[in-house]
Design an enzyme around this catalytic site. Structure first.
Site, PDB file in Angstrom:
ATOM      1  N   LYS A  57       0.858  -1.194   0.000  1.00 50.74           N
ATOM      2  CA  LYS A  57       0.000   0.000   0.000  1.00 50.74           C
ATOM      3  C   LYS A  57       0.889   1.236   0.000  1.00 50.74           C
ATOM      4  CE  LYS A  57      -3.890   2.014   2.641  1.00 50.74           C
ATOM      5  NZ  LYS A  57      -4.704   1.910   3.866  1.00 50.74           N
ATOM      6  N   SER A  77      -9.676   1.692   2.953  1.00 53.93           N
ATOM      7  CA  SER A  77      -8.853   2.476   2.055  1.00 53.93           C
ATOM      8  C   SER A  77      -7.765   1.675   1.339  1.00 53.93           C
ATOM      9  CB  SER A  77      -8.181   3.601   2.848  1.00 53.93           C
ATOM     10  OG  SER A  77      -7.312   3.059   3.825  1.00 53.93           O
ATOM     11  N   SER A 121      -9.793  -0.583   7.239  1.00 51.60           N
ATOM     12  CA  SER A 121      -9.223  -0.499   5.892  1.00 51.60           C
ATOM     13  C   SER A 121      -8.485  -1.722   5.379  1.00 51.60           C
ATOM     14  CB  SER A 121      -8.294   0.702   5.797  1.00 51.60           C
ATOM     15  OG  SER A 121      -9.068   1.849   5.639  1.00 51.60           O
TER      16      SER A 121
HETATM   17  N1  GLN Z   1     -13.100   3.988   6.254  1.00 48.56           N
HETATM   18  C1  GLN Z   1     -12.541   4.489   7.475  1.00 48.56           C
HETATM   19  C2  GLN Z   1     -12.168   5.936   7.286  1.00 48.56           C
HETATM   20  O1  GLN Z   1     -12.471   6.477   6.298  1.00 48.56           O
HETATM   21  C3  GLN Z   1     -11.363   3.664   7.864  1.00 48.56           C
HETATM   22  C4  GLN Z   1     -10.136   4.011   7.127  1.00 48.56           C
HETATM   23  C5  GLN Z   1      -8.934   3.216   7.540  1.00 48.56           C
HETATM   24  O2  GLN Z   1      -9.041   2.197   8.235  1.00 48.56           O
HETATM   25  N2  GLN Z   1      -7.777   3.707   7.138  1.00 48.56           N
HETATM   26  O3  GLN Z   1     -11.574   6.552   8.111  1.00 48.56           O
END
Ligand code: GLN
Length: 486
Positions: free
Chosen positions: A79, A154, A178
């Site tokens: 990532k 994400s 995420s």
């Molecule tokens: N979807 C969540 C957010 O937008 C989690 C994101 C994540 O775990 N990086 O913050």
């Protein structure tokens, strides 16, 4: 079965038997990337010659009879939130479009030491803020099971890369779901280890009290293999815990007996898609048939998890992202007429819409007069959420439920509705707030052919048990063997 459809453990044994070498494996995946990327768009950067150079160095090592690491010749996608020395690391943001870190993240060093081949950097929501990868400043990654749908986020690029067989393993980060949510929507395994299990040195910070790095893989055995490589103490991250790393890859095949599973009634309420629920219920039957005892438990404060998260995470993000000022590093606006103007234009042009929304929310929650009402209150509720889990784990080994309330949604469907998007993580967020370990494993498909994930949660530093429980189910089913047609 084609080489690219194999698991890392299978590739590893082919390597050990001398059936294939690192160059051949890497070549096969690079070819898959060339063929599939126009459709999937999982990667932001792939440096073919660098990947081939890593692979031939590993083959050379073998030729000289040197001992090879546990991931010898296995490609791993990364990532783009993790710093890779000498290679652009964008975090999905225009702010870091040209940022070349002078050092490797700790997990990258671990992968290099394990003789893995770093095959490329994957797409993500900007600064890991999002649940669909649509917030990337660069492109929209597609779900390999249905190219009109999002892969989750994400870490959508890392999940899609493994699901599309463009890499057998990848790394993501999980602040509120995420890793687990995209794993679930892409039909693969994804784990968020306990806070402190993996060093975050070199992970670009979003919300430091929640962020954790973890693996994506086709199956639980591979997840154990990759976790074993990246876990452990690192003096450069003071939150990484000094605690031995169990031999996950050796114990993963031993079932947990007796096993008590807690089912939180809050994880099965109105918002849950009936087809997702049906798959989870079938999975529970499998556990029952393996002799598990299933108990109802309650996590009453989990209904506050989403609001608490959007105060804590945005507050921390507003502070972490203050460093992007156009001075130290990152994007600087080309024209400005004063220093303050330079700061505000650089931030104004460098950050996308969702990131700005979070910075504003977080700044508000921390501002004088509102700090007690929002931030301090959120910390107190966070504690109550953790105590809910403490009570549940006093009577059960693990807690189970769906990972995501729905299967993958269509591109654009929630892009203009932040609240609908935030609710995608309704079942994953409480695990980060409590700092415990969680995994998502494939547990079926909807009628439309979209994957569904089962979430399993365990207490702090119980990754070993979590993997064994996950593997018990996997050994009875074949969801993890399916690959999308691309
Ligand atoms: N979807 C969540 C957010 O937008 C989690 C994101 C994540 O775990 N990086 O913050």
């Amino acid at each position: 079965m084609e080489l690219i459809e194999k698991t890392a453990a299978e590739l590893r044994s082919l390597m050990l038997q001398g059936e294939v070498n690192a160059v051949q494996i890497t070549e096969a995946y690079l070819q898959a990337i060339r063929a599939r990327e126009p459709k999937v768009q999982a990667f932001l950067h792939v440096d073919e010659s660098d990947a081939m150079a890593q692979a031939s160095a590993i083959d050379q090592k073998r030729k000289h009879g040197w001992q090879l690491g546990p991931l010898a010749g296995i490609p791993v996608a990364i990532k783009d939130v993790l710093c890779t020395k000498g290679q652009v690391t964008t975090c999905g943001s225009k702010m870091l479009q040209n940022f070349i870190p002078p050092y490797d993240a700790h997990v990258i060093t671990r992968l290099r030491e394990a003789d893995a081949v770093l095959i490329g950097k994957t797409n993500m929501d900007e600064f890991a803020m999002g649940s669909s990868t649509e917030n990337s400043a660069f492109k929209t990654t597609r779900n390999p099971w249905d190219l009109e749908r999002i892969p989750g986020g994400s870490s959508g690029g890392s999940a899609a890369a493994v699901a599309a067989c463009e890499a057998p393993l990848s790394l993501g980060s999980d602040t509120g779901g995420s890793i687990r949510q995209p794993a679930s929507l892409c039909g693969i395994v994804g784990m968020k280890p306990t806070y402190g299990r993996v060093s975050r040195f070199g992970l670009i910070a979003f919300a430091s009290s929640l962020d954790q790095i973890g693996p994506f893989s086709h199956d639980v055995t591979d997840c154990a293999l990759l976790l074993e490589v990246i876990a452990g103490h690192d003096r450069r991250d003071s939150t990484s815990v000094y605690r031995p790393v169990p031999p996950y890859s050796k114990t993963v095949h031993t079932p947990v007996k007796p096993l008590t599973i807690g089912l939180p009634r809050e994880f099965f309420d109105e918002g849950l898609d009936p087809e997702v629920n049906a798959c989870v219920q079938e999975a529970l039957k499998v556990y029952r048939s393996l002799g598990a005892t299933i108990k109802d438990v309650s996590l009453p404060y989990s209904r506050y998890a989403v609001p608490v998260y959007y105060i804590v995470a945005t507050a921390e993000a507003s502070s972490n992202l203050a460093r992007y000022d156009g001075v130290h590093y990152g994007f600087r606006a080309p024209d400005f007429d004063s220093m303050i103007h330079m700061y505000s234009r650089s931030r104004g042009l460098g950050f996308g819409k969702e990131v700005k929304r979070r910075i504003m929310l977080g700044t508000y929650a921390l501002s004088s007069g509102y700090y007690d009402a929002y931030y301090l209150k959120a910390l107190k509720v966070r504690r109550l959420i953790k105590e809910d889990f403490d009570r549940a784990f006093a009577e059960c080994d693990v807690v189970m439920g769906p990972t995501s309330p729905t299967p993958a949604f269509r591109i654009g469907e929630k892009a203009e509705n932040p609240l609908a998007m935030y609710l995608s993580d309704i079942y994953t967020i409480s695990c980060n707030l409590a700092g415990i370990a969680g995994i998502s494993i494939p547990c079926g498909f909807t009628k439309a052919g979209l994957p569904v994930g089962l979430q399993i949660l365990a207490g702090p530093f119980e990754e070993e048990k979590l993997l064994r429980v996950a593997r018990m189910y996997e050994a009875q089913t074949d969801w993890h063997l399916r690959r999308p047609r691309l």
